[in-house]
Design a protein around this motif. Sequence first.
Motif, PDB file in Angstrom:
ATOM      1  N   UNK A   1       0.843  -1.246   0.025  1.00 44.91           N
ATOM      2  CA  UNK A   1      -0.073   0.011   0.024  1.00 44.91           C
ATOM      3  C   UNK A   1       0.885   1.214   0.066  1.00 44.91           C
ATOM      4  N   UNK A   2       1.724   1.401   1.014  1.00 44.71           N
ATOM      5  CA  UNK A   2       2.753   2.379   1.137  1.00 44.71           C
ATOM      6  C   UNK A   2       3.687   2.640  -0.072  1.00 44.71           C
ATOM      7  N   UNK A   3       4.138   1.584  -0.414  1.00 41.08           N
ATOM      8  CA  UNK A   3       4.862   1.702  -1.589  1.00 41.08           C
ATOM      9  C   UNK A   3       4.057   2.284  -2.797  1.00 41.08           C
ATOM     10  N   UNK A   6       1.675   4.438  -2.471  1.00 41.31           N
ATOM     11  CA  UNK A   6       1.484   5.844  -2.206  1.00 41.31           C
ATOM     12  C   UNK A   6       2.685   6.499  -2.503  1.00 41.31           C
ATOM     13  N   UNK A   7       3.930   6.044  -2.106  1.00 40.65           N
ATOM     14  CA  UNK A   7       5.265   6.602  -2.428  1.00 40.65           C
ATOM     15  C   UNK A   7       5.318   7.052  -4.092  1.00 40.65           C
ATOM     16  N   UNK A   8       5.068   6.024  -4.700  1.00 36.50           N
ATOM     17  CA  UNK A   8       5.197   6.213  -6.016  1.00 36.50           C
ATOM     18  C   UNK A   8       4.275   7.503  -6.793  1.00 36.50           C
ATOM     19  N   UNK A  53       3.161   9.918  -4.977  1.00 32.28           N
ATOM     20  CA  UNK A  53       3.454  11.147  -4.906  1.00 32.28           C
ATOM     21  C   UNK A  53       4.675  11.525  -5.826  1.00 32.28           C
ATOM     22  N   UNK A  54       5.395  10.680  -5.938  1.00 31.47           N
ATOM     23  CA  UNK A  54       6.637  11.199  -7.056  1.00 31.47           C
ATOM     24  C   UNK A  54       6.177  11.203  -8.438  1.00 31.47           C
TER      25      UNK A  54
END
Lengths: 381, 305, 617
Positions: C291-293, C295-297, C299-300
Amino acid sequence: MKSRGIVVFLVLGAVLFGGQVFAEEPIRIGLQAPITGSFAIEGQMARQCVEVAAELINKQGGILGRPVEIIVADDASNPRDSALAAQKLISQGVVAAIASYGSSVTEPAADLYERNRVVCVAYGATAVRLTMGKERRYFFRTCGRDDSQGEFFARFAVETMGWRRIAIMHDNQTYGKGVAEETKKYLEPYIGEGRAEIVYYDAITPGEQDYSAALTKLRESNPDVWYYTAYYPEAGLLVRQAREMGITVPFVGSNAVPNEDFVRIAGLEYVAGTFMTQEPLPQDLNTPKAQVFFAAYRAKYGNIPSSPWPIYAADALFALAQAIENAKSIKPDDIAQAMRTMENAEGITGPIVFTERGDRKGVPYAMYRYNEKGQLELFKP
Amino acid sequence: MRVFFEQLVNGVTVGSFYALVALGYSMVYGVMKLINFAHGDLFTLGSYLGYTFLVWRAAWITERAGLWWGVLGAILFAFLANAGAGILVERVAYRPVYRAGRLPLVVSALGMSIFLQNAIMAIWGPRFQVYPGDLVPTASLRFLGLSLPLLKVVILFLSLGVMLVMYWIVEKTEFGAAVRATALDREMATLLGIDIQRVILFVFTLGPALGGMAGVMNGMYYRSIQFSMGWNYGLKAFTATILGGIGNIPGAMVGGVLLGVIETLLAGYIPGGGAWKDGFTFLILILVLIFRPTGILGEKVAEKV
Amino acid sequence: MGAELSCTRRGRFQRFVPVLLGGFVAVFPFLPFVNDYWVDVGFFVGLYGLLGLSLNVVLGEVGLFDLGHAAFYAIGAYTTAIMNTTLNIPVLLLLPVSALVASGFAYLVMSPVIHLRGDYLCIVTIGIGEIVRIIIVNNPWGITNGPNGITGVGFPALGPFVIQTPTQFYYFVWVVVALVAFVLLRLQRSRIGRAWNAIREDEIAAEATGIDVRAYKLLAFTLGAAFAGLAGNIYAAKMAVVSPQSFLFMESALLFCIVLLGGLGSLPGVLLGAALVVVFPEVFRRFASFRLLFFGLALMVTMIFRPGGLLPRKRETLGLDGFGAQGFSAKRASPVRGGQVSLKDRSPVQPLHGSGNRPLLEVQGVTLRFGGLVAVNRYDLAVYPGRVTSLIGPNGAGKTTLFNIITGIYRPDEGKVLFRGEDITGLKPHLVVARGIARTFQNIRLFPSLTCLENVLTGLHCRGSSGFISTVLRTPFQLREEREFMEAAAYWLCRVGLWEYRNELARNLPYGRQKYLEIARALATGPELLVLDEPSSGLNERETEELMEFLQGLLREGITILLIEHDMNVVMGISDWVSVMDMGNKIAEGSPWEVYNHPRVIEAYLGKEEEWVGSTS
């Protein structure tokens, strides 16, 4: 001839009928755990444990003849996510929920489950107030409470071992500080009698690596015993660093400390001789459940869980399964009633019985000690 | 007194790790004006890469050439791999965003940090990994009545050596002047014929590479590593950079060591200090910024009005 | 009157969208597939929208790098929790109380550090966020209950009506969001909002244009903290328990992302950002540990493709249609009009006080050292009203430094600056502007992302006085003031020939016009003395002549001019008095011809023939 035909018919019937059983609608039980976030390792292990437990249950025919299905919701160790995860599980119509890890994360979820009348069994929430504060009729927990452990240590340290100068170290988080505070509380009468004093009471910052500052300070306070009440990663580092610094004070860890990873991190040579306050280990209870469970877990994942809390999660499922069987119903009031009164639930950690308030009854703590091979043995003073 | 000296050594030790991480951080920050939130996670990546190397190959090397070659191999491996990772990170997350200004870069950096951390967790698992004990040197020296692990001494000297090399490169060489010029005024530097791409490449390979090296040494020294450990180091690196003065590379090193010492002394001497350590550190930082706004070694930027 | 002052020309569709969205938000809980879980998601979208709006004031409008905003959120939440559980004060009453406590805290804590620049401020805010959290965890005064947090917070109640179900909380938070958005919209299109944006664009220029930068920065922080405090109260009431785990650094970082994702200063953008940040992880629940992976992607990727945010703020295209005057003719507007009672009475038409007798500006023995270097050495200068005084000298002589001393950017080590007989030495720039001195900069310091009209409007800032309350309530006083601002700004734009560029962003203007814009902005402050730093640099011959004519026009209206110049045509052409500076010292002074032939002046310029721009025929 005819008898053989009857046998064939019966076998066929059994097979078909057995197949019918699993065409039934599954019983959905929710698992709320920190799959991501700083406690990801606990959450992921909890999921694995509960899933293994569910497989075992289903192999035995499920609950009330229906297969059990685990729905996992991630709460990321965050109260907001916890509320949403609980809400999600509730809206998915779970019969009961196993939730969660971390007392301040569990609390908002517990409120939601209570309001929606869903039975909730916590596995990693040891704060006393969860059961002794607000009245919760649908809340249970298979893990122990901070105060029972604190009380045990205080008594053991002073009465059994005669340790006078006590150092207590925690990590300023809910569990660690909780146990530390309770320990301090139960030491007060002894302090009043002059039989004990607390020479060190401080916290380290979890997630760091260099604890030489704290350890130097600890050494200077000249304690007879050093009780660390928080988690194994820091405990491992602390023990290693302390021994390398030449600190020989006896080390006692709380029940979140002893596991495989602690031994790895601290190193076999330094682990030998450390004490642990711990609920009775499966190996000492010889429960058949434990053996079956660990065998199945090992077959699937190659090792056994390195932390006590995921095992409590599995036990939560076993307890629920038994309660539903006893009640012969999946209605929350029936389940709650059954949970409170049942006496026949067998878990990995032994018989599971709940008090009126939902606590696990009779969680006696014992003092364990690591031997040179990195195994825990019951300590006989 | 002996205790004080001991705490001081403790502080310098942990401070030298901060300094190494801060060094890489400050370089990127000074040149790119980019708060590289992913730097702490590159540090973590380095320590995991070192771990992988040790588990995978080092036993083979150690048998043939001895313990220290295995160690060297791990450090070199992490250094190089991290350099590559640094370039990749820059290309993917930062280069496309430069033209947009500073704030979008911060968000992109945050995103990269989250991504890296979770990627590490996905690849190596959430469990704590432990550097294999038999592949890490554990001898000790006796010095001034204290028992110092040999590894600690080696790390200290290695860090110092690296810092001196970096200092020399940045302050004394022509390329270093180019780096500093780019940090002060990028537009002007391009106009003067400085190859900005080379400077950026330099900064984004060396910075993360140093971070990776620090990660391996950290793993060897403290033994256990976890995917989320980078966050703490990243924040400390940022603090050290500011403490030493933005864009000031020697300043970052001084800031790192100073930070380590301050933290250690606070934890050691204030009652209940362990719990308050981080709070006090930040408080001191804020006070420094109020009374000496350009950091301890001062910022080398003047603004013409 | 009813007409919007800053009327935005929008297509019909665009006007429709906010109504549509508002409608969606209003009926959301009653949509068919929406159960309690989705209502809660909607609640959190609202809550984070509120937090995003609160950070937007600080980060979006003013451009202050705040990565510790969760501290104010935490204080609001804990204030509510503590006061409700120990003093039994009703939660709803604690809503404004939490806002007040949080904003009071922000004021106290940010005052000593508000002057810090960009990244330093960033680390300080991170530090404050962490310190607040650590204090909560360590519980030194025994009120926060440490890491366990406080439980048993009650529900907000209005008489018999208790807010407790997810749907009720949903509407509660969205009502608050609407109110806050309303307040922020009012602020955006006002003197205060423009001042904030000016600070964001260029702090020094803002100060030099008469804006009290420090006060407005603090106002932004205080307001942002107040809104965050509101969010804290609502959060505490909803969760019934507050614990330090909800206020980690990651929370502040998340708020930061919300504002950036949505678009700095864009209110709908912030709400969209909040929706994404809350809904994205929920939608991606099935991916569990990844999930957070993702999310980080995400954002970028967003920053790569839409760095301005998903719904970036469009500077309003002001058509002034709302005045009900079709084809508004700027020629008809003049600042000298009856009825212009609210603007501070300092129109350019000045009765000249005994011209020529007393100097308007006096610089007496001013000295300034930078370390070992003496930049300005015991300089004396007298500027008489109604005249043009020029300050010339080789590059690096210290001329701009002297200007900076006069306008308050630097404080001299010795000496005094007197304006109209009053000692203004060391006064902050915005106070100097208020006294009647306006300036332009050698390197042009406009507000690049604001329109030309907005640039000039900031000049008018110091001539107005409507504050927070009157802006939010849009009192008749404030309305009239805005109208007069518009008219004065329009006048000056026409005067400098930039009327048709009024809605153009300042940075898009050609260089020559930018210079005029800067002058217009300075004139809008209504100065008696106009201080120009190399106004003709970069202009060609024809443009320079136009400039000279323009300046002479100003003279006729009674404005006194002090300028730094290198172009001898200008110096000779319009100066009444010339002062020559070299290496911080005065080396000559007098009428242009006297100075031109002065041996020391020639000597100072000798070998620097390139300084003599333009022939002297």
